[in-house]
Design a protein around this motif. Structure first.
Motif, PDB file in Angstrom:
ATOM      1  N   SER A  31       0.813  -1.215   0.000  1.00 41.13           N
ATOM      2  CA  SER A  31       0.000   0.000   0.000  1.00 41.13           C
ATOM      3  C   SER A  31       0.849   1.268   0.000  1.00 41.13           C
ATOM      4  CB  SER A  31      -0.942   0.014   1.208  1.00 41.13           C
ATOM      5  OG  SER A  31      -0.210   0.025   2.420  1.00 41.13           O
ATOM      6  N   ILE A  34       0.842   2.907  -3.512  1.00 47.37           N
ATOM      7  CA  ILE A  34      -0.376   3.326  -4.205  1.00 47.37           C
ATOM      8  C   ILE A  34      -0.211   4.781  -4.655  1.00 47.37           C
ATOM      9  CG2 ILE A  34      -2.841   3.792  -3.933  1.00 47.37           C
ATOM     10  CD1 ILE A  34      -2.959   1.473  -1.945  1.00 47.37           C
ATOM     11  N   PRO A  35      -0.555   5.173  -5.893  1.00 49.17           N
ATOM     12  CA  PRO A  35      -1.179   4.299  -6.885  1.00 49.17           C
ATOM     13  C   PRO A  35      -0.178   3.298  -7.464  1.00 49.17           C
ATOM     14  CG  PRO A  35      -0.807   6.465  -7.820  1.00 49.17           C
ATOM     15  CD  PRO A  35      -0.411   6.554  -6.364  1.00 49.17           C
ATOM     16  N   ASP A  46      -9.286   0.615  -3.199  1.00 50.84           N
ATOM     17  CA  ASP A  46     -10.062   1.823  -2.892  1.00 50.84           C
ATOM     18  C   ASP A  46      -9.082   2.956  -2.651  1.00 50.84           C
ATOM     19  OD1 ASP A  46     -12.847   0.978  -2.797  1.00 50.84           O
ATOM     20  OD2 ASP A  46     -12.267  -0.226  -1.062  1.00 50.84           O
ATOM     21  N   GLN A  47      -9.363   4.111  -3.229  1.00 50.69           N
ATOM     22  CA  GLN A  47      -8.569   5.286  -2.916  1.00 50.69           C
ATOM     23  C   GLN A  47      -9.460   6.513  -2.931  1.00 50.69           C
ATOM     24  OE1 GLN A  47      -5.136   6.170  -5.399  1.00 50.69           O
ATOM     25  NE2 GLN A  47      -4.229   7.400  -3.763  1.00 50.69           N
ATOM     26  N   ARG A  48      -9.299   7.325  -1.915  1.00 59.51           N
ATOM     27  CA  ARG A  48     -10.063   8.567  -1.797  1.00 59.51           C
ATOM     28  C   ARG A  48      -9.084   9.662  -1.411  1.00 59.51           C
ATOM     29  NH1 ARG A  48     -15.936   8.908  -0.186  1.00 59.51           N
ATOM     30  NH2 ARG A  48     -16.335  11.134  -0.029  1.00 59.51           N
ATOM     31  N   ARG A  49      -9.076  10.743  -2.192  1.00 60.46           N
ATOM     32  CA  ARG A  49      -8.115  11.824  -1.978  1.00 60.46           C
ATOM     33  C   ARG A  49      -8.842  13.157  -2.150  1.00 60.46           C
ATOM     34  NH1 ARG A  49      -2.587  12.853  -2.362  1.00 60.46           N
ATOM     35  NH2 ARG A  49      -2.035  14.830  -3.349  1.00 60.46           N
ATOM     36  N   GLU A 139      -4.088  -0.940   4.474  1.00 54.32           N
ATOM     37  CA  GLU A 139      -4.641   0.401   4.305  1.00 54.32           C
ATOM     38  C   GLU A 139      -3.592   1.445   4.647  1.00 54.32           C
ATOM     39  OE1 GLU A 139      -9.034   2.317   4.928  1.00 54.32           O
ATOM     40  OE2 GLU A 139      -8.359   0.795   6.345  1.00 54.32           O
ATOM     41  N   ASP A 154      -5.308  11.442   1.945  1.00 53.48           N
ATOM     42  CA  ASP A 154      -5.329  10.366   0.956  1.00 53.48           C
ATOM     43  C   ASP A 154      -5.486   9.041   1.699  1.00 53.48           C
ATOM     44  OD1 ASP A 154      -4.433   8.308  -0.915  1.00 53.48           O
ATOM     45  OD2 ASP A 154      -3.668   9.942  -2.147  1.00 53.48           O
ATOM     46  N   ALA A 156      -6.122   5.013   1.155  1.00 51.32           N
ATOM     47  CA  ALA A 156      -6.024   4.007   0.103  1.00 51.32           C
ATOM     48  C   ALA A 156      -5.898   2.620   0.725  1.00 51.32           C
ATOM     49  CB  ALA A 156      -4.823   4.289  -0.790  1.00 51.32           C
TER      50      ALA A 156
END
Length: 197
Positions: A31, A34-35, A46-49, A139, A154, A156
């Motif tokens: 992790s 990531i990306p 899953d990724q949220r930024r 995570e 961020d 992920a």
């Protein structure tokens, strides 16, 4: 998984027992990248930024939020971290009440991030699930400040269901994961915004 809510003492005892337990997967540390060019077979990425603040004061608050596990302060999960802030080797447990059961999901902190360059500052950590976790995977929790002063959070993860009930109810499990991502972002944004008051 249990019907009665475990006490803080019981949780601390469980986490201590799991201190040297193995991870529930075999790509520890992935992790961090990531990306990444690819997601491990059978896992969902899953990724949220999002931007959560602006300026140096917001940056310091974002780092403090990571140290204090604020991303879990969402009203329906509680993070138990008897060993304090995220440090490599610390075993923590996320406690949640879902479907009439209390679930304690243990993970181990695998790495820390504390990097600074003229272009970008990064601070955070990643943890991996232990065998008693309802999910299987890793995570990363990260805050960044760019050259313009914008502060990002961020979140992920690579994951897949591990517990039989979670596998059986995988659409619901996905909704819970997405809810955590959204609520985690809101918790971080609220905490950082307090610096502007």
């Amino acid at each position: 998984m249990r019907f009665l809510k475990p006490s803080a003492t019981e949780i601390a005892s469980t986490l201590k027992r799991l201190h040297t337990a193995p991870l529930s997967y075999d790509f520890a540390g992935l992790s961090h990248n990531i990306p990444a060019p690819q997601t491990p077979a059978g896992f969902v990425l899953d990724q949220r930024r999002e931007i959560i603040g602006q300026g140096d004061e917001a940056w310091q608050r974002a780092k403090q939020a990571i140290r204090e596990w604020i991303m879990f302060a969402n009203g329906w999960t509680a993070l138990h971290a008897p060993e304090g802030p995220p440090r490599v080797g610390n075993v923590v447990g996320m406690l949640m009440w879902i479907g009439g059961f209390w679930w304690l999901n243990p993970s181990r902190v695998l790495y820390e991030i504390d990097e600074e360059s003229p272009m970008l500052k990064r601070f955070g950590f990643g943890y991996g699930t232990l065998a008693e976790h309802a999910e299987c995977g890793e995570e990363r929790f990260l805050v960044e400040q760019n050259q313009s002063g914008e502060v990002f959070y961020d979140l992920a993860a690579f994951s897949r269901p591990r517990h039989p009930l979670v596998r059986l109810c995988s659409p619901l499990a996905r909704l819970i994961q997405l809810r955590f991502g959204r609520d985690s972002m809101q918790a971080m944004r609220r905490f950082v915004a307090e610096s502007a008051k």
